[in-house]
Design a protein around this motif. Sequence first.
Motif, PDB file in Angstrom:
ATOM      1  N   ASN A 303       9.596  57.688 -10.880  1.00 43.71           N
ATOM      2  CA  ASN A 303       8.382  58.121 -10.183  1.00 43.71           C
ATOM      3  C   ASN A 303       8.329  59.636 -10.121  1.00 43.71           C
ATOM      4  OD1 ASN A 303       5.979  57.621  -8.638  1.00 43.71           O
ATOM      5  ND2 ASN A 303       7.100  58.332  -6.828  1.00 43.71           N
ATOM      6  N   ASN A 396      14.051  57.793  -5.295  1.00 44.35           N
ATOM      7  CA  ASN A 396      12.719  58.386  -5.418  1.00 44.35           C
ATOM      8  C   ASN A 396      12.504  59.210  -4.152  1.00 44.35           C
ATOM      9  OD1 ASN A 396       9.952  58.941  -5.717  1.00 44.35           O
ATOM     10  ND2 ASN A 396       9.400  56.995  -4.742  1.00 44.35           N
ATOM     11  N   THR A 423      12.362  61.763  -9.184  1.00 50.84           N
ATOM     12  CA  THR A 423      13.433  60.790  -9.344  1.00 50.84           C
ATOM     13  C   THR A 423      14.757  61.537  -9.431  1.00 50.84           C
ATOM     14  OG1 THR A 423      11.922  59.325 -10.529  1.00 50.84           O
ATOM     15  CG2 THR A 423      14.270  58.854 -10.713  1.00 50.84           C
TER      16      THR A 423
END
Length: 1061
Positions: A303, A396, A423
């Motif tokens: 992410n 994340n 990340t």
Amino acid sequence: MADRKPGGGTNPYTINVDSFSNRLNVLYSHWNDHKNNLWGSSDVLAIATPPPSEDLRYLKSSALNVWLVGYEFPDTIMVFMKTQIHILCSPKKASLLEVVKKSAKDALGVEVVMHVKTKNTDGSDLMEAILRATRAQPRSDNESSPIVGHVAREAPEGNLLEKWDEKLKSSRFQLSDITSGFSDLFSVKDNVEITNVKKASFLSASVMKNFVVPKLENVIDEEKKISHSSLMDDTEKVILEPAKIKVKLKADNIDICYPPIFQSGGEFDLKPSASSNDSNLYYDSTSVIICAVGSRYNSYCSNVARTFLIDANPMQIKAYEVLLKAHEAAISALKPGNKASLAYQSALSMVEKEAPELAGNLTRSAGTGIGLEFRESGLNLNGKNDKELKTCMVFNVSLGFQNLQTETKDPKTQKCSVLLADTIIIGQSAPEVVTSMSSKAVKDVAYSFNEDGEEEEVKRQSIKVKPKAVETIKSKATLRSVNHETSKEELRRQHQAELARQKNEETARRLAGGNSEDAASRGGSRSSGELVAYKNVNDLPPPREMMIQVDQRNEAILLPIQGNMVPFHITSVKSVTSQQDTSRSCYIRIIFNVPGTPFNPHDANTLKFQGSIYVKEVSFRSKDPRHISEVVHLVKNLRKQVASRESEKAERATLVTQEKLQLSGSRFKPIRLNDLSIRPVFGGRGRKLPGTLEAHANGFRFSTSRAEERIDIMYRNIKHAFFQPAEKEMITLVHFHLHNHIMVGNKKAKDVQFYVEVMDVVQTIGGGRRSAYDPDEIEEEQRERDRKNKISMGFQSFVNRVHDLWGQPQFKGLDLEFDQPLRELGFHGVPYKSSAFIVPSSGCLVELIEMPFVVITLGEIEIVNLERVGMGQKNFDMTIVFKDFKRDVMRIDSIPSTSLDGIKEWLDTTDLKYYESRLNLNWKQILKTITDDPEKFIEDGGWEFLNLEASDSDSDNSQESDQGYLPSDVQSDSESEDEDDGSESLESEADEEDDSEELSEEEEGKTWEELEREATREDREKGAESDSEEDRKRRKMKASVSRPPERRHPGGGLPKRPRFK
């Protein structure tokens, strides 16, 4: 783990049996070790995977399938027992799983039992068989039946799972939730999983950098109308087809974590479940755009989220800068052994320190664990999670401010939010940001555009600097509305007016105190000592023949004159040349230093024998050219050796005596930094060796393997210390600017630098151009990044430990700390002969890459004059005038005009008074006029003669009073400095020896009277007394032609962000 076969057979996938064996072993080991606290004391693990669904969802059962065998088995039941594994599935799945039977038996002695369900049955009889095997399992202590663990949060779906759930509950087994066990099992990733996460992160960051950002820039630049949902669809297509952005990953292994999120126009939702609505993208002034992209590779998630600011106001800029610091603080807290709660606590502490009014808007979590699931339960980075972090955990890190109120009239920008997400992989010593390819620096996310459509250059904004602390870096965009710009410029003008008043008062007090001496008393003549080659006649070497001899031991040259060998000390020789004529005769000509000739000082020896007669030059003819060449060579080498020795002796005589270095004892080991190079380098022609910098009790010591290559730097002699990591440079360095000079080799130095090159210079054999997406190229770049990070971490650790040492009570009065230059505020210019990137720090203006270095203490600056400003110039110059008027001004030439506003803002926020002029000024004459008559300077308004606006509106009387400070283009500072030098050392004479050899015999033999007549004639031809506009232009052109070409930064200015119309 699951590999495609190259054919199109019935089973296109195969299972990696080695990986299956290893992970099955890990599962059973974890179950046995944590049975009571994480697995709910379960004797049996029953995992039911639901049928496939069109919705994006993350289930523990699906994650177990992928983790164990490589891909998901929908509509399948797996029951793990101590000695058996029962699997209920369709015939196709059973045929694929046949290969794991032998692996399970070999790895753990566990038997895999297949229960194949056909289409025409509901599987009830097969379920009964599994339940009978379950009842036969050993029971936990004091339990009447085995405890069956299951994932309680996953409701049964489909006929098969509903039937299984019904039978399981009716069998009267004690059920236990095993969600925590799976969360802990999946939390630490192995090498294969880490690789999958990195590939997924590379894809997410590439989509953000190479598609999302250019897409937004194009939409805003061309003022297009596009909805958030359309942007979402376009971005999703790019994720699923990575070849569109030249990412070489198999599309079959790629999926999205969630539909890409685009939000703007005052409607923001920072929850992971947010979605993109159908409203159009809003990008008017003070608007905020939030973008989030998540992709999966082999089912492993990543992410990245970024916030983009359009014409941001100060509150938005501050909120983003504070969020950026809080985000970095949270990432830095992710280290092995720390608690998960420390990440959020670190972020919250940073917010409370930098902007306590924003603490209430901070999200309640700093992110979650990520892997096979987008949000791994049990790994929430909130302030209450006490779970210990371990190496190879993946997070994340998502942090934001929500519902911020901005003071704007537009209802769509009155409320905004900012969000950042990356990340992170926890490494052995420091976290690794695997989505760092997508920049989140202020300069890369803060955009600006002009509503009239006229493009302007992007500039950097400044920071508010305290004497030893930096408050906030403001990297705002340059283009603002007319009213806002006018107001900002007016505030700066008012502040500068107040600074001018204060500066004139301060200068008046200093000049009235007699703190300025005549500039002519700066230097004195150098005395070279007694020129004695031989103390008496008996010391002369016995004459071999009547020929020229060079006595290197006594540093003399013996010349045959009138039948006698006459000695001359080598320092009395100015130059020696040889020439061969057509008759094969060779001539040698020796010119001596004689009082009264140009550039020859009246030292103690010439003054001592004022009535003497001196030999100006001698010439000899020889039939032996080889001997003449040998004599010329020996004389030149001997002159160089003596010049070098005398120069070093003179430099050492001016050094300030330093205290002795106190080496650290056995109980306190010195702080070391290894494999460093030093600038300036030690003398000598040998190979330059790396050395070690050690911090001892009262100073630093740098040494190499050569005993003579060692220097000591006392803490009390350090004026400024800098640490500059490699960003866009090739070196990481620590730099010390000293109060007093020290000797480095045989030269004096006031700036000493220790550095490491972070990138190796390599040449690809074969010569072919390699693609940027070549795996070998990517791997090589990754190695370079790892090396760069490792070196920076080593320097940072050294700096931090030295900071701790300087924090001890005995060093409090020294006020020492490592300053870090702020690259965001840098600008290109020419401080000496070549272009360099000059960067402000909290207390200095520095350039630490190119030599000679630039270190200017802000506290020593009187004023700054910006010259050649306006009139369509592409460049301007900066002249720095110091409080010590005996000190020459510092000039930085050829600064791109695009940096002007940023420099003015930086000078204003650092409380430095600056002026602007359209021409270069003759500062040597100006400072001389001030020091000669300081009272008149004060009466005439001090520095206000530099004020262009005031001078334009002044009366004629005011203009006449400023005639002493009129600009002069006749010569540059460097030229006037050359004219001031009335003498030369032996070293400078040695350097110019080659030039003097090229002079003709007539030029070398000119008398002082001849030279004086030539100079007078040249002055008359140049018309030095004329000051017409035409003459000034002609002299200026001459100066520019004679000036060597300057190296410019490519493009002639600062790096730019994309500009909007």
